[in-house]
Every structure is written in C-alpha cells, then in structure tokens.
Design a protein around this motif. Sequence first.
Motif, PDB file in Angstrom:
ATOM      1  N   VAL A  32       3.963  -2.113   0.712  1.00 11.62           N
ATOM      2  CA  VAL A  32       3.829  -1.016  -0.247  1.00 11.62           C
ATOM      3  C   VAL A  32       5.087  -0.987  -1.115  1.00 11.62           C
ATOM      4  N   PRO A  33       4.934  -0.899  -2.441  1.00 17.71           N
ATOM      5  CA  PRO A  33       6.111  -0.870  -3.304  1.00 17.71           C
ATOM      6  C   PRO A  33       7.056   0.295  -2.976  1.00 17.71           C
ATOM      7  N   ALA A  34       8.331   0.102  -3.248  1.00 14.84           N
ATOM      8  CA  ALA A  34       9.352   1.113  -2.957  1.00 14.84           C
ATOM      9  C   ALA A  34       9.122   2.400  -3.733  1.00 14.84           C
ATOM     10  N   THR A  35       8.436   2.338  -4.854  1.00 11.78           N
ATOM     11  CA  THR A  35       8.182   3.516  -5.677  1.00 11.78           C
ATOM     12  C   THR A  35       7.009   4.350  -5.168  1.00 11.78           C
ATOM     13  N   ASP A  36       6.261   3.838  -4.185  1.00  9.96           N
ATOM     14  CA  ASP A  36       5.103   4.555  -3.637  1.00  9.96           C
ATOM     15  C   ASP A  36       5.479   5.303  -2.367  1.00  9.96           C
ATOM     16  N   SER A  37       4.624   6.257  -1.993  1.00  8.93           N
ATOM     17  CA  SER A  37       4.839   7.062  -0.791  1.00  8.93           C
ATOM     18  C   SER A  37       3.961   6.572   0.350  1.00  8.93           C
ATOM     19  N   VAL A  38       4.391   6.884   1.577  1.00 11.52           N
ATOM     20  CA  VAL A  38       3.651   6.491   2.774  1.00 11.52           C
ATOM     21  C   VAL A  38       3.376   7.740   3.609  1.00 11.52           C
ATOM     22  N   SER A  39       2.137   7.893   4.041  1.00 11.28           N
ATOM     23  CA  SER A  39       1.743   8.940   4.988  1.00 11.28           C
ATOM     24  C   SER A  39       1.052   8.243   6.144  1.00 11.28           C
ATOM     25  N   GLY A  40       1.799   8.047   7.212  1.00 14.66           N
ATOM     26  CA  GLY A  40       1.262   7.313   8.352  1.00 14.66           C
ATOM     27  C   GLY A  40       2.386   6.688   9.143  1.00 14.66           C
ATOM     28  N   VAL A  41       2.406   5.347   9.180  1.00 12.08           N
ATOM     29  CA  VAL A  41       3.405   4.605   9.958  1.00 12.08           C
ATOM     30  C   VAL A  41       4.147   3.653   9.034  1.00 12.08           C
ATOM     31  N   ARG A  42       5.462   3.645   9.196  1.00 14.22           N
ATOM     32  CA  ARG A  42       6.302   2.699   8.454  1.00 14.22           C
ATOM     33  C   ARG A  42       7.032   1.851   9.474  1.00 14.22           C
ATOM     34  N   LEU A  43       6.804   0.531   9.446  1.00 14.93           N
ATOM     35  CA  LEU A  43       7.398  -0.438  10.365  1.00 14.93           C
ATOM     36  C   LEU A  43       8.238  -1.398   9.532  1.00 14.93           C
ATOM     37  N   GLU A  44       9.568  -1.464   9.844  1.00 17.70           N
ATOM     38  CA  GLU A  44      10.414  -2.223   8.930  1.00 17.70           C
ATOM     39  C   GLU A  44      11.733  -2.657   9.563  1.00 17.70           C
ATOM     40  N   ILE A  45      12.285  -3.700   8.996  1.00 14.66           N
ATOM     41  CA  ILE A  45      13.674  -4.044   9.271  1.00 14.66           C
ATOM     42  C   ILE A  45      14.533  -3.257   8.282  1.00 14.66           C
ATOM     43  N   TYR A  46      14.266  -3.426   6.977  1.00 14.58           N
ATOM     44  CA  TYR A  46      14.850  -2.558   5.950  1.00 14.58           C
ATOM     45  C   TYR A  46      13.737  -2.235   4.969  1.00 14.58           C
ATOM     46  N   GLY A  47      13.410  -0.949   4.861  1.00 18.55           N
ATOM     47  CA  GLY A  47      12.337  -0.546   3.969  1.00 18.55           C
ATOM     48  C   GLY A  47      12.723   0.659   3.151  1.00 18.55           C
ATOM     49  N   GLU A  48      12.030   0.801   2.029  1.00 14.40           N
ATOM     50  CA  GLU A  48      12.303   1.908   1.124  1.00 14.40           C
ATOM     51  C   GLU A  48      11.004   2.383   0.505  1.00 14.40           C
ATOM     52  N   ASN A  49      10.810   3.691   0.484  1.00  9.85           N
ATOM     53  CA  ASN A  49       9.664   4.296  -0.181  1.00  9.85           C
ATOM     54  C   ASN A  49      10.076   5.618  -0.796  1.00  9.85           C
ATOM     55  N   LYS A  50       9.215   6.128  -1.691  1.00  3.90           N
ATOM     56  CA  LYS A  50       9.531   7.385  -2.364  1.00  3.90           C
ATOM     57  C   LYS A  50       9.521   8.541  -1.367  1.00  3.90           C
ATOM     58  N   ASN A  51       8.368   8.851  -0.786  1.00  7.22           N
ATOM     59  CA  ASN A  51       8.245   9.906   0.215  1.00  7.22           C
ATOM     60  C   ASN A  51       7.667   9.298   1.483  1.00  7.22           C
ATOM     61  N   MET A  52       8.043   9.860   2.619  1.00  7.16           N
ATOM     62  CA  MET A  52       7.530   9.364   3.898  1.00  7.16           C
ATOM     63  C   MET A  52       7.090  10.549   4.740  1.00  7.16           C
ATOM     64  N   ASP A  56       8.317   6.758  11.506  1.00  6.95           N
ATOM     65  CA  ASP A  56       9.159   5.764  10.849  1.00  6.95           C
ATOM     66  C   ASP A  56       9.820   4.902  11.915  1.00  6.95           C
ATOM     67  N   LEU A  57       9.407   3.647  12.021  1.00  6.07           N
ATOM     68  CA  LEU A  57       9.941   2.733  13.029  1.00  6.07           C
ATOM     69  C   LEU A  57      10.634   1.583  12.316  1.00  6.07           C
ATOM     70  N   GLY A  58      11.947   1.604  12.318  1.00  2.00           N
ATOM     71  CA  GLY A  58      12.666   0.546  11.641  1.00  2.00           C
ATOM     72  C   GLY A  58      14.145   0.624  11.922  1.00  2.00           C
ATOM     73  N   PHE A  59      14.856  -0.382  11.447  1.00  2.00           N
ATOM     74  CA  PHE A  59      16.295  -0.441  11.651  1.00  2.00           C
ATOM     75  C   PHE A  59      17.068   0.211  10.513  1.00  2.00           C
ATOM     76  N   ALA A  60      16.566   0.087   9.289  1.00  2.00           N
ATOM     77  CA  ALA A  60      17.192   0.722   8.126  1.00  2.00           C
ATOM     78  C   ALA A  60      16.079   1.345   7.302  1.00  2.00           C
ATOM     79  N   ASN A  61      16.038   2.686   7.310  1.00  2.00           N
ATOM     80  CA  ASN A  61      14.948   3.430   6.686  1.00  2.00           C
ATOM     81  C   ASN A  61      15.484   4.229   5.515  1.00  2.00           C
ATOM     82  N   VAL A  62      14.939   3.972   4.323  1.00  2.02           N
ATOM     83  CA  VAL A  62      15.387   4.683   3.131  1.00  2.02           C
ATOM     84  C   VAL A  62      14.189   5.389   2.503  1.00  2.02           C
ATOM     85  N   THR A  63      14.374   6.680   2.233  1.00  5.98           N
ATOM     86  CA  THR A  63      13.365   7.482   1.547  1.00  5.98           C
ATOM     87  C   THR A  63      14.050   8.105   0.336  1.00  5.98           C
ATOM     88  N   THR A  64      13.575   7.758  -0.859  1.00  2.11           N
ATOM     89  CA  THR A  64      14.219   8.254  -2.079  1.00  2.11           C
ATOM     90  C   THR A  64      13.750   9.652  -2.446  1.00  2.11           C
TER      91      THR A  64
END
Length: 195
Positions: A32-52, A56-64
């Motif tokens: 999912v592009p970084a400019t989009d939002s996620v409602s559900g599960v986020r699985l990542e090493i390093y991920g970025e989204n607008k809203n979450m 959130d399951l990851g090592f580096a989680n960024v929500t703008t």
Amino acid sequence: VSVLALIGGAALTARADAPFQASLWAPDIQLVPATDSVSGVRLEIYGENKNMTGLDLGFANVTTGDFTGVSGIIIPAIFNKVDGTTKGVQFGIVNLTKGAVTGWQAGLVNLPESAVTGLQTAAVNWNDQGNVDFTGLQIGFVNAAKHVTGVQLGFVNYAETLKGVQIGLWNQVNSRDWDEFKPLPRVFPFINLGF
C-alpha cells in the motif's frame, strides 16, 4: 447526475482504507502506498502510511497522520513514530508521537510532543517540559512533563507543576504558585505532593 454519482462513488472508493499492509522498506517496497491509510493489519520491517487503525506489527512503524490501535505488542518495535494523534497502545524501544496520546506507551524511551493521558512505562518518559501536559501514571527511571496530574514513580521525577504525587529519589516541582504548599522547596527526596 449519473456521471456525478459515478465520480462521487469512485472518490469514496479511492479513500477507502486498505485492510492489509506488508512492507519491507517504505515507500518503495510495500503493498500500500505511503500516502494511503490502513485499517486492519500492518506487517513490516520499515513501513509508512498516512493513518493506521488496527494491529501494527513491525520493527519501524511510521504513521504520518493518526494512529488508533496496538503497535508492537507481539514483536516490540524498534521505532514507533506518529505525526498525528495516538489512541491505543505503543510498545517499542523508542515511541515518538507529535500529537496527543491517549492510552499506554511502553518502551525504553517515550518522547511525546503533545498532551498525554494514560500510562507511560519506560526507562525514560521524556515529555517535552515546555509543551506536554501529562495526566495519569508514569513509571520509569526518569519521568518528566510540564503540568502533571497524577502519579510519577521513578528515580528522577520532574514537573513544572504537580497535582498529584511524585515518588522517587529526586522529585522536583518548579512552580508552586497555584497550590497550598508555596513555602516548600522545589526538590524533595522520596515523596512530593501537589494539590
């Protein structure tokens, strides 16, 4: 009218949040592009989204934008960063939130930049003393905030003003202009009260 209805429906569909995000390295290697939002599960090493919103399951989680949910509860994150508000639970080595926090921050270092309501547990709960009001319970080696309403439990506790209790070796309240304890010193060992 039909064309306007189709355009409106397409706009609503475009704004729908994705239910799942998988990311190796944002913004290039993620579903999912970084400019989009996620409602559900986020699985990542390093991920970025607008809203979450969600898990959130990851090592580096960024929500703008805003975060609502639980982050790092199964795998403690190395870094949780939220540019908007946080509602829920953050487990990470470093938790950085620019907007208001409501819930529980647990980590090695918590660095909120706006009001916090709830529980903070960390080695260092370093709330920006110039801006951050804290309401609730702080447990850590070092606890700091501007206006504290509640309890600070740690070795070093700092507040500009206090309506509550500090328990620790160094308990400091810089201003007592508003309470009934004006003649008391700024620093107390073991326990400090402000009402």
